[in-house]
Design an enzyme around this catalytic site. Sequence first.
Site, PDB file in Angstrom:
ATOM      1  CG  HIS A  86      -0.287   0.391   2.498  1.00  0.00           C
ATOM      2  ND1 HIS A  86      -0.068   1.702   2.875  1.00  0.00           N
ATOM      3  CD2 HIS A  86       0.207  -0.374   3.514  1.00  0.00           C
ATOM      4  CE1 HIS A  86       0.513   1.735   4.052  1.00  0.00           C
ATOM      5  NE2 HIS A  86       0.696   0.483   4.462  1.00  0.00           N
ATOM      6  CB  CYS A  87       1.293   4.257  -1.718  1.00  0.00           C
ATOM      7  SG  CYS A  87       0.112   4.105  -3.082  1.00  0.00           S
ATOM      8  CE  LYS A  88      -3.045  10.945   2.159  1.00  0.00           C
ATOM      9  NZ  LYS A  88      -2.740  12.400   2.221  1.00  0.00           N
ATOM     10  CB  THR A  98       0.339   0.346  -4.574  1.00  0.00           C
ATOM     11  OG1 THR A  98       0.339   0.961  -3.288  1.00  0.00           O
ATOM     12  CG2 THR A  98       0.001  -1.120  -4.440  1.00  0.00           C
TER      13      THR A  98
END
Length: 537
Positions: free
Chosen positions: A285-287, A293
């Site tokens: 995950h990223c934000k 991602t």
Amino acid sequence: MDYQDDGLGEMIEFLEDKLYYTSLSQPPKAELYPHMHFFTIDDELIYNPFYHDFGPLNVSHLIRFAVIVHGIMGKHRQAKKSKAIVLYSSTDTRLRANAACLLACYMVLVQNWPPHLALAPLAQAEPPFLGFRDAGYAVSDYYITIQDCVYGLWRARESSILNIRNIDVHDYETYERVENGDFNWISPKFIAFASPIQAGWNHASTRPKKLPQPFAIVLDYFVANKVKLIVRLNGPLYDKKTFENVGIRHKEMYFEDGTVPELSLVKEFIDLTEEVEEDGVIAVHCKAGLGRTGCLIGAYLIYKHCFTANEVIAYMRIMRPGMVVGPQQHWLHINQVHFRAYFYEKAMGRAIQQATAAEPLATPPRHPLNATNGTSQSNISTPLPEPTPGQPRKVSGHNPPSARRLPSASSVKFNEKLKNASKQSIQNENKASYSSYEDSEIQNDDETRTVGTPTETISVVRLRRSSSQSNIEPNGVRSPTSSPTGSPIRRTSGNRWSSGSSHSKKSAQRSVSMSSLNNTSNGRVAKPKPSKSRLIS
């Protein structure tokens, strides 16, 4: 059947008299076309855009589309009616592209058509179908096509990372919602999700007693589905111990939002992925779980499964809409060869390790020159083998013999016959006189041929006739009173004819022993037959 003139515009045929696609400015009237069944998905399967993006439709839409088509076919089969099924869309370029893409993907994944056959009907469409853009806010400078979507799904199926029979549409549509965790399966190895947010948490504060509902759903789902590793690409918005406390490993691999990772980070991610057990799942995950991602998951899919950049972008957007944004698309396109090269680099390294393990290193012998036949005797004291016959040797002061003078099998046999004939001639003609030959000049030492063992030699002698015939007597014997050179010839001791000149003396000194041709018992020499007076070895 030709529908071009029926007022239906351009009819694109997939299956003759069975399945067609067209775009219409207004819905058709069914009573005007009793032999056709029209249906549309424009208002039923709807893409949820982030900004200016409009497709492609996701995998749950594809499954629902297959259900619709098969339902129509089954209905006609039960009614025993034969009608052509026509998928139509609005003439809006975005809806037109989504409908055509969905139909082509259906033909590949459900009907098992090869990609080129599914794309062929759409190739001549006018106007051409619009390409799909990213979900970013900037002006789009990178597009994927229907072809990329079709080949992306096909490659995923061929690589065994996509089987639509294993996709639960209800779960897909539930967990893609933000309130339910906002995550999607990209492959059996990867889950892409948005970063959980733990309200009120920071590095200095204590952990909140109760998790937010989306975070709790994610945590429970990951534990139930064998997630072994969490990779976080953004700044921390939750306490990583939340995952570690339930036995899920957590890894930080941060890089800036909207940017691309260094290749060293990609290699680290690939190596980390391959350390996870085969049935273990990795959640990245990223934000938002889209751009950064998509970079790392896409890089791994190119590395492992031979996707092209366009194929992997299209495939990931079908599995999780909006993945890979802006310059990240160009980054995947530029570096796709490096990801594949890293795969072969690692494969070669594993092959070398396996070869080394199969043949472990051994301690070298104390005396490397010792014999290897199991005895302790040193090679230094071992006698050398006999030299192979015919090996070249250099002799100082002499030129090497030419190739044409090397003895052959036929010349060796001839020399042996000559030797036997000479011995026989000596025994039978020992009373003949040798009166007129010159000093029987023998050719230089390099004309001597050695055959058999080193101790047995055969001397091949060149015999020349005199150019003068005046001294030959009627009986064929040359008169001993003169030599071909005109010098007086005298009988010397040792049964040699020699001239008074110095040249004759030197010739006599150079001559080799003719014991094989002489018989000194009666002081005579054998006279060879005239036909053999010139012998060439």
